[in-house]
Design a protein around this motif. Structure first.
Motif, PDB file in Angstrom:
ATOM      1  N   MET A   1      -5.517   4.548 -13.319  1.00 26.98           N
ATOM      2  CA  MET A   1      -4.548   4.029 -12.363  1.00 26.98           C
ATOM      3  C   MET A   1      -3.956   5.199 -11.575  1.00 26.98           C
ATOM      4  SD  MET A   1      -1.309   1.471 -13.107  1.00 26.98           S
ATOM      5  CE  MET A   1      -2.345   0.414 -14.107  1.00 26.98           C
ATOM      6  N   LYS A   2      -3.774   4.995 -10.282  1.00 29.69           N
ATOM      7  CA  LYS A   2      -3.257   6.047  -9.417  1.00 29.69           C
ATOM      8  C   LYS A   2      -2.036   5.540  -8.670  1.00 29.69           C
ATOM      9  CE  LYS A   2      -4.536   9.027  -5.504  1.00 29.69           C
ATOM     10  NZ  LYS A   2      -5.602   9.349  -4.515  1.00 29.69           N
ATOM     11  N   PHE A   3      -1.034   6.415  -8.531  1.00 28.08           N
ATOM     12  CA  PHE A   3       0.193   6.083  -7.808  1.00 28.08           C
ATOM     13  C   PHE A   3       0.366   7.033  -6.629  1.00 28.08           C
ATOM     14  CE2 PHE A   3       1.093   5.207 -12.335  1.00 28.08           C
ATOM     15  CZ  PHE A   3       1.276   3.835 -12.262  1.00 28.08           C
ATOM     16  N   VAL A   4       0.767   6.482  -5.490  1.00 25.99           N
ATOM     17  CA  VAL A   4       1.119   7.293  -4.324  1.00 25.99           C
ATOM     18  C   VAL A   4       2.528   6.891  -3.899  1.00 25.99           C
ATOM     19  CG1 VAL A   4       0.566   7.902  -1.947  1.00 25.99           C
ATOM     20  CG2 VAL A   4      -1.283   7.437  -3.582  1.00 25.99           C
ATOM     21  N   PRO A   5       3.506   7.786  -4.032  1.00 32.01           N
ATOM     22  CA  PRO A   5       4.894   7.401  -3.735  1.00 32.01           C
ATOM     23  C   PRO A   5       5.138   7.146  -2.261  1.00 32.01           C
ATOM     24  CG  PRO A   5       4.766   9.753  -4.174  1.00 32.01           C
ATOM     25  CD  PRO A   5       3.404   9.180  -4.480  1.00 32.01           C
ATOM     26  N   ARG A   6       6.053   6.230  -1.993  1.00 33.81           N
ATOM     27  CA  ARG A   6       6.527   5.933  -0.632  1.00 33.81           C
ATOM     28  C   ARG A   6       8.044   6.032  -0.709  1.00 33.81           C
ATOM     29  NH1 ARG A   6       6.657   6.203   4.597  1.00 33.81           N
ATOM     30  NH2 ARG A   6       6.336   4.294   5.824  1.00 33.81           N
ATOM     31  N   ARG A   7       8.585   7.199  -0.380  1.00 28.07           N
ATOM     32  CA  ARG A   7      10.000   7.459  -0.595  1.00 28.07           C
ATOM     33  C   ARG A   7      10.867   6.719   0.428  1.00 28.07           C
ATOM     34  NH1 ARG A   7      10.092   8.684  -5.735  1.00 28.07           N
ATOM     35  NH2 ARG A   7       8.602  10.346  -6.227  1.00 28.07           N
ATOM     36  N   SER A   8      12.031   6.315  -0.031  1.00 29.68           N
ATOM     37  CA  SER A   8      12.913   5.484   0.785  1.00 29.68           C
ATOM     38  C   SER A   8      13.229   6.118   2.131  1.00 29.68           C
ATOM     39  CB  SER A   8      14.213   5.199   0.027  1.00 29.68           C
ATOM     40  OG  SER A   8      15.063   4.389   0.789  1.00 29.68           O
ATOM     41  N   ASN A   9      13.591   7.412   2.113  1.00 27.62           N
ATOM     42  CA  ASN A   9      14.013   8.060   3.355  1.00 27.62           C
ATOM     43  C   ASN A   9      12.843   8.472   4.232  1.00 27.62           C
ATOM     44  OD1 ASN A   9      13.221  10.056   1.556  1.00 27.62           O
ATOM     45  ND2 ASN A   9      14.711  11.556   2.268  1.00 27.62           N
ATOM     46  N   GLU A  10      11.603   8.181   3.799  1.00 28.56           N
ATOM     47  CA  GLU A  10      10.430   8.429   4.619  1.00 28.56           C
ATOM     48  C   GLU A  10       9.930   7.150   5.290  1.00 28.56           C
ATOM     49  OE1 GLU A  10       7.682  10.204   1.922  1.00 28.56           O
ATOM     50  OE2 GLU A  10       8.797  12.096   1.780  1.00 28.56           O
ATOM     51  N   ARG A  11      10.531   6.020   4.927  1.00 32.93           N
ATOM     52  CA  ARG A  11      10.175   4.756   5.580  1.00 32.93           C
ATOM     53  C   ARG A  11      10.626   4.772   7.037  1.00 32.93           C
ATOM     54  NH1 ARG A  11      13.002   0.205   1.978  1.00 32.93           N
ATOM     55  NH2 ARG A  11      14.681   1.745   1.953  1.00 32.93           N
ATOM     56  N   GLY A 235       9.259   3.213  -3.185  1.00 36.78           N
ATOM     57  CA  GLY A 235       8.149   2.371  -3.583  1.00 36.78           C
ATOM     58  C   GLY A 235       6.960   3.242  -3.940  1.00 36.78           C
ATOM     59  N   ALA A 236       5.868   2.598  -4.322  1.00 40.09           N
ATOM     60  CA  ALA A 236       4.640   3.339  -4.611  1.00 40.09           C
ATOM     61  C   ALA A 236       3.442   2.427  -4.442  1.00 40.09           C
ATOM     62  CB  ALA A 236       4.664   3.921  -6.020  1.00 40.09           C
TER      63      ALA A 236
END
Length: 264
Positions: A1-11, A235-236
């Motif tokens: 399983m792989k995770f790629v973060p999606r940070r709040s302040n980068e949205r 998110g991720a």
């Protein structure tokens, strides 16, 4: 399983005064080719709409559009004749199909905070449909509430109001939880295809924050992936194999409201 973060302040982010919004994927004036969609998931907007304001009547077609109410009240009106005021725990699904027009406004004297989510339907040219569901905080407390599921999945009822998950015409399941400090939950990715995609999002319940994420704090692990730590608004992306198990643990001091998508 792989995770790629999606940070709040980068949205993607916009503050229009009456509307404070974050965009996980490209939307309106925000465009990022690296964050345009993921599988059938096309939009996750985390919106806060000021009292007595909202989105005027506008058109949609060929999208599955659902609203997850966090706080306040949201008034929905559409060209199918539906008029409804939704509150915390309510989930509204519009299958736009060949085309609908609708409006969404804050109802009452308080701001409404909700997530608007769009997915791409598996079949074009569907007849427009409208569904509502309600899931109490108790149903989400330290367990996954299955709030959206494919319309053809066992036990899914295609009626305007019913118990169980709202039907979506996309290969997408959505689960929600209110995870207490120190508690953890597992989720095994479903078995309809060998490769699965997922997305996890921590709802920004502590208040509007365009800066680095704070508030509730979770840790996510799975297989050889992770750990990845997420806070409110973070998110991720998740890439998994059927049967792999994801673990979500609340390592903070606040209840974490978490949404988990499981899809092709």
């Amino acid at each position: 399983m792989k995770f790629v973060p999606r940070r709040s302040n980068e949205r993607g982010h916009a503050d229009h005064g009456w509307l404070k919004t974050f965009h996980t994927f490209s939307f309106a004036s925000y465009y990022d080719p690296e964050h345009d969609h993921f599988g059938c998931l096309r939009v996750i907007n985390e919106d806060r709409v000021a009292p007595h304001t909202g989105f005027g009547t506008h058109a949609h077609r060929e999208f599955e559009i659902f609203s997850y109410i966090v706080s306040g009240e949201l008034e929905h009106r559409d060209s199918m004749g539906n008029v409804e005021v939704m509150k915390r725990g309510d989930l509204q699904m519009t299958s736009a199909g060949t085309g609908i027009r609708h409006s969404e406004h804050s109802h009452g004297d308080k701001q409404v905070h909700f997530l608007q989510i769009w997915s791409i339907p598996s079949t074009r040219g569907l007849s427009p449909q409208y569904f509502t569901r309600h899931f109490s905080d108790e149903e989400k407390k330290d367990q996954w509430a299955h709030v959206v599921a494919p319309a053809d999945a066992p036990g899914v009822v295609e009626k305007r109001e019913a118990s169980g998950p709202a039907p979506v015409h996309s290969p997408l399941n959505l689960f929600a939880t209110l995870l207490s400090p120190g508690k953890s939950l597992a989720h095994a990715f479903s078995s309809s295809t060998a490769q699965r995609k997922g997305y996890i999002h921590v709802v920004q319940t502590s208040g509007y924050n365009p800066a680095e994420a704070g508030g509730a704090h979770i840790r996510v692990t799975g297989g050889e992936g992770g750990p990845i730590e997420l806070r409110e608004g973070d998110g991720a992306y998740i890439m998994a194999v059927t049967g792999e198990e994801l673990k979500v643990e609340n390592v903070g001091e606040q209840v974490a409201e978490v949404l988990l998508f499981d899809m092709e």
